[in-house]
Structures are given as structure tokens and as C-alpha cells.
Design a protein around this motif. Structure first.
Motif, PDB file in Angstrom:
ATOM      1  N   ILE A 103       0.859  -1.193   0.000  1.00  0.00           N
ATOM      2  CA  ILE A 103       0.000   0.000   0.000  1.00  0.00           C
ATOM      3  C   ILE A 103       0.892   1.239   0.000  1.00  0.00           C
ATOM      4  O   ILE A 103       1.590   1.495   0.967  1.00  0.00           O
ATOM      5  CB  ILE A 103      -0.911   0.053   1.244  1.00  0.00           C
ATOM      6  CG1 ILE A 103      -1.671  -1.261   1.405  1.00  0.00           C
ATOM      7  CG2 ILE A 103      -1.867   1.227   1.137  1.00  0.00           C
ATOM      8  CD1 ILE A 103      -2.613  -1.283   2.591  1.00  0.00           C
ATOM      9  N   PRO A 108      -4.091   4.467  -0.440  1.00  0.00           N
ATOM     10  CA  PRO A 108      -4.546   3.082  -0.241  1.00  0.00           C
ATOM     11  C   PRO A 108      -5.301   2.510  -1.436  1.00  0.00           C
ATOM     12  O   PRO A 108      -5.344   1.303  -1.605  1.00  0.00           O
ATOM     13  CB  PRO A 108      -5.436   3.162   0.999  1.00  0.00           C
ATOM     14  CG  PRO A 108      -5.765   4.591   1.156  1.00  0.00           C
ATOM     15  CD  PRO A 108      -4.652   5.378   0.568  1.00  0.00           C
ATOM     16  N   GLU A 109      -5.880   3.414  -2.271  1.00  0.00           N
ATOM     17  CA  GLU A 109      -6.606   2.880  -3.432  1.00  0.00           C
ATOM     18  C   GLU A 109      -5.642   2.302  -4.460  1.00  0.00           C
ATOM     19  O   GLU A 109      -6.036   1.600  -5.373  1.00  0.00           O
ATOM     20  CB  GLU A 109      -7.501   3.959  -4.060  1.00  0.00           C
ATOM     21  CG  GLU A 109      -6.787   5.032  -4.854  1.00  0.00           C
ATOM     22  CD  GLU A 109      -6.153   6.119  -3.987  1.00  0.00           C
ATOM     23  OE1 GLU A 109      -6.131   5.945  -2.747  1.00  0.00           O
ATOM     24  OE2 GLU A 109      -5.666   7.111  -4.552  1.00  0.00           O
ATOM     25  N   LEU A 111      -3.466   0.197  -3.628  1.00  0.00           N
ATOM     26  CA  LEU A 111      -3.056  -1.071  -3.037  1.00  0.00           C
ATOM     27  C   LEU A 111      -2.834  -2.105  -4.143  1.00  0.00           C
ATOM     28  O   LEU A 111      -3.625  -2.201  -5.068  1.00  0.00           O
ATOM     29  CB  LEU A 111      -4.178  -1.515  -2.100  1.00  0.00           C
ATOM     30  CG  LEU A 111      -4.109  -2.874  -1.410  1.00  0.00           C
ATOM     31  CD1 LEU A 111      -4.889  -2.785  -0.105  1.00  0.00           C
ATOM     32  CD2 LEU A 111      -4.684  -3.978  -2.265  1.00  0.00           C
ATOM     33  N   PHE A 145      -8.444  -2.051  -6.286  1.00  0.00           N
ATOM     34  CA  PHE A 145      -9.283  -0.919  -5.913  1.00  0.00           C
ATOM     35  C   PHE A 145      -9.161   0.265  -6.862  1.00  0.00           C
ATOM     36  O   PHE A 145      -9.479   1.387  -6.509  1.00  0.00           O
ATOM     37  CB  PHE A 145      -8.975  -0.471  -4.483  1.00  0.00           C
ATOM     38  CG  PHE A 145      -9.188  -1.558  -3.490  1.00  0.00           C
ATOM     39  CD1 PHE A 145     -10.409  -2.204  -3.405  1.00  0.00           C
ATOM     40  CD2 PHE A 145      -8.163  -1.954  -2.652  1.00  0.00           C
ATOM     41  CE1 PHE A 145     -10.603  -3.230  -2.496  1.00  0.00           C
ATOM     42  CE2 PHE A 145      -8.354  -2.974  -1.742  1.00  0.00           C
ATOM     43  CZ  PHE A 145      -9.589  -3.620  -1.667  1.00  0.00           C
ATOM     44  N   VAL A 148     -11.812   3.325  -7.070  1.00  0.00           N
ATOM     45  CA  VAL A 148     -12.530   3.607  -5.830  1.00  0.00           C
ATOM     46  C   VAL A 148     -11.989   4.916  -5.257  1.00  0.00           C
ATOM     47  O   VAL A 148     -10.792   5.113  -5.188  1.00  0.00           O
ATOM     48  CB  VAL A 148     -12.350   2.472  -4.802  1.00  0.00           C
ATOM     49  CG1 VAL A 148     -13.060   2.794  -3.501  1.00  0.00           C
ATOM     50  CG2 VAL A 148     -12.872   1.164  -5.374  1.00  0.00           C
ATOM     51  N   ILE A 150     -11.169   7.699  -2.473  1.00  0.00           N
ATOM     52  CA  ILE A 150     -10.922   7.815  -1.041  1.00  0.00           C
ATOM     53  C   ILE A 150     -10.611   9.273  -0.729  1.00  0.00           C
ATOM     54  O   ILE A 150      -9.868   9.917  -1.457  1.00  0.00           O
ATOM     55  CB  ILE A 150      -9.723   6.946  -0.625  1.00  0.00           C
ATOM     56  CG1 ILE A 150     -10.038   5.501  -0.968  1.00  0.00           C
ATOM     57  CG2 ILE A 150      -9.432   7.095   0.855  1.00  0.00           C
ATOM     58  CD1 ILE A 150      -8.846   4.622  -0.923  1.00  0.00           C
TER      59      ILE A 150
ATOM     60  N   ASN B  65      -3.081   2.494   7.005  1.00  0.00           N
ATOM     61  CA  ASN B  65      -3.326   1.826   5.739  1.00  0.00           C
ATOM     62  C   ASN B  65      -3.877   0.405   5.926  1.00  0.00           C
ATOM     63  O   ASN B  65      -4.685  -0.050   5.128  1.00  0.00           O
ATOM     64  CB  ASN B  65      -2.053   1.784   4.896  1.00  0.00           C
ATOM     65  CG  ASN B  65      -1.821   3.096   4.163  1.00  0.00           C
ATOM     66  OD1 ASN B  65      -2.719   3.923   4.087  1.00  0.00           O
ATOM     67  ND2 ASN B  65      -0.637   3.273   3.629  1.00  0.00           N
ATOM     68  N   LEU B  72     -11.795  -0.626   2.346  1.00  0.00           N
ATOM     69  CA  LEU B  72     -11.913  -0.641   0.883  1.00  0.00           C
ATOM     70  C   LEU B  72     -12.597  -1.913   0.411  1.00  0.00           C
ATOM     71  O   LEU B  72     -13.405  -1.908  -0.512  1.00  0.00           O
ATOM     72  CB  LEU B  72     -10.523  -0.551   0.245  1.00  0.00           C
ATOM     73  CG  LEU B  72      -9.960   0.840   0.050  1.00  0.00           C
ATOM     74  CD1 LEU B  72      -8.476   0.770  -0.224  1.00  0.00           C
ATOM     75  CD2 LEU B  72     -10.673   1.537  -1.091  1.00  0.00           C
TER      76      LEU B  72
END
Lengths: 168, 80
Positions: A103, A108-109, A111, A145, A148, A150, B65, B72
Motif C-alpha cells: 500500500i 490506499p486505493e 493497493l 481498488f 474507488v 478515497i 493503511n 476498501l
């Protein structure tokens, strides 16, 4: 009468009492981190597919991992004869597959599932080995992801619950 | 670094049970035959480096995270 021996270990997410049978041995360690050979798998959040591969020897030492088949229908993994032998897998015996997860800081999207070096686990013997994949399609990473949205992850104090908003 | 010159077909021993054989040379490519005990693994450098790097990054995931990754997943399932 048999008694179940539990041992108490410190992990990145607190203290855990574990059975010795839960310990997975990596006789060769992992690539670049050969010195750690004993791990357990911890669930961090209920129902999350992301889990921690935690060293039982070092509290701070834990890799984020997941079962890739939670995200991808197709991810063929090649385990050659030598690897099977090291893993003590019998002919045709099934095995578990884990991949490490990366990540990027504050993104984090983005990831990604790292498909090049899956961790193969013989659950019968609790033996594991990282087995490099040389097929071209496995040299990629997978981004589950993408798309998505965030919000406000720059603020590191923000809680996960309100950091994410549905796109819709 | 030890530097040796070998011809196609010639071998090197490393200790008693590791050998390298130069199988052939084609243009800029050298074909090597490698024999090691089965407890040892042989990796192509670029793959080794890539996986080692990913392992290290996976170790450095922050707590925030870790939490977000779980969230998510819930979102994505809701979407589907």
C-alpha cells in the motif's frame, strides 16, 4: 491426558496466545528476509481478506498478505518439482496461496497484490515457501481498488470509517 | 569478485555440490547450466530483486493503511 500448549507472543497488533500448530515454517525464509523462518497468520479486521503474516520472533516484523483468489478468478501459480519437494507436497496435493500486499503511503486505493512471488503453504505440514513466477502475466501487480475514491487520507489521524466515501 | 574465463562445455565447481556449466553462447546471451542441492534456490536477479523489494514494502505498511485496506474491501463488495 493431552494438554494443549499455548504460547503467548507479542505481535504488531497486540498480544496473542497461539497454538504451536498454528506456526508456519519458512525453512528458507522469504526473498531478501531469510533470517525470519517462523510465522503465524493473524486476522486484523473481521471479514477483511487482508491478513498479517507475523513473525513469532520479532513483534515488529509482519507482512500484509492476502489470498489472491478473493480478488481474481484466474491466477495460475506454477510450483515446480523442487519446490514441491521442499514443501513436502504429495503428488496432486492442494496447497494454499498467499501474496504480499503493498500500500503506497497515503494512497490506499493504489493497493496492489504482488503476483510475482506468491507464498505457497502446505497446510498439512505447516510448511511455506516463496515461489517466484516467471510467466509474463504473473510478473504484474494487480490493483483491486482502481477507481474507488478515497478522501482525506493525508490526515493520518483520520479514522478509516470516515476516510472513505462511496463514489456514488 | 573472482573472475574466470570458461569455454562452452566447461564447468565450474563451487564447493562439492554446486556446479555451473557454460552450455553455449549465442550473440549476447550466455546459456548456463546450474546444479545446486535441492535446499538451495536459484533466482534470476531481476525477479529476486523485485520480490525482495515487494516483501520489504509489505513489511512497512502503516497501521492507518492496514485499516483502510479492510474498509476498501467492504466498499468494493457493496459496489458489486
Amino acid at each position: 491426558m493431552e494438554t494443549e500448549e499455548k504460547r503467548c507472543i507479542e505481535t504488531r497488533i497486540g498480544k496473542y496466545a497461539i497454538d504451536d500448530t498454528a506456526i508456519i515454517s519458512f525453512p528458507q525464509g522469504m526473498l531478501g528476509i531469510a533470517e525470519k523462518t517462523k510465522y503465524i497468520i493473524l486476522d486484523m479486521v473481521e471479514q477483511s481478506p487482508f491478513r498479517l503474516l507475523q513473525s513469532i520472533e520479532d513483534k515488529e516484523f509482519a507482512l500484509l498478505v492476502t489470498n489472491p483468489y478473493n480478488f481474481m478468478e484466474k491466477y495460475p501459480v506454477v510450483v515446480d518439482k523442487n519446490a514441491r519437494k521442499l514443501l513436502q507436497l504429495k503428488k496432486g496435493e492442494p496447497f494454499d496461496v498467499l501474496v504480499t500486499v503493498t500500500i503506497p503511503q497515503n494512497e490506499p486505493e493504489k493497493l496492489s497484490l504482488n503476483l510475482t512471488g506468491p507464498i505457497i503453504v502446505n497446510t498439512r505440514e505447516q510448511l511455506a515457501l516463496q515461489v517466484p513466477q516467471y510467466e509474463r502475466e504473473s510478473e504484474r501487480s494487480f490493483f483491486p481498488f482502481e477507481g474507488v475514491t478515497i478522501l482525506s487520507t493525508q490526515d493520518s489521524t483520520v479514522s478509516a470509517d470516515n476516510a472513505i466515501q462511496d463514489r456514488a | 569478485m573472482l573472475i574466470l574465463t570458461r569455454k562452452p562445455g566447461e564447468m565450474l565447481y563451487v564447493g562439492d555440490d554446486i556446479t555451473f556449466t557454460v552450455l553455449g553462447i549465442q550473440g549476447r546471451q550466455v546459456k548456463l547450466g546450474i546444479e545446486v542441492p535441492e535446499y538451495l534456490s536459484v533466482y534470476r536477479e531481476e525477479i529476486y530483486n523485485k520480490i525482495a523489494e515487494q516483501n520489504k514494502k509489505s513489511l512497512m505498511t502503516t497501521d492507518v493503511n492496514l485499516l483502510l485496506a479492510g474498509e476498501l474491501w467492504k466498499l468494493k463488495k457493496k459496489d458489486a
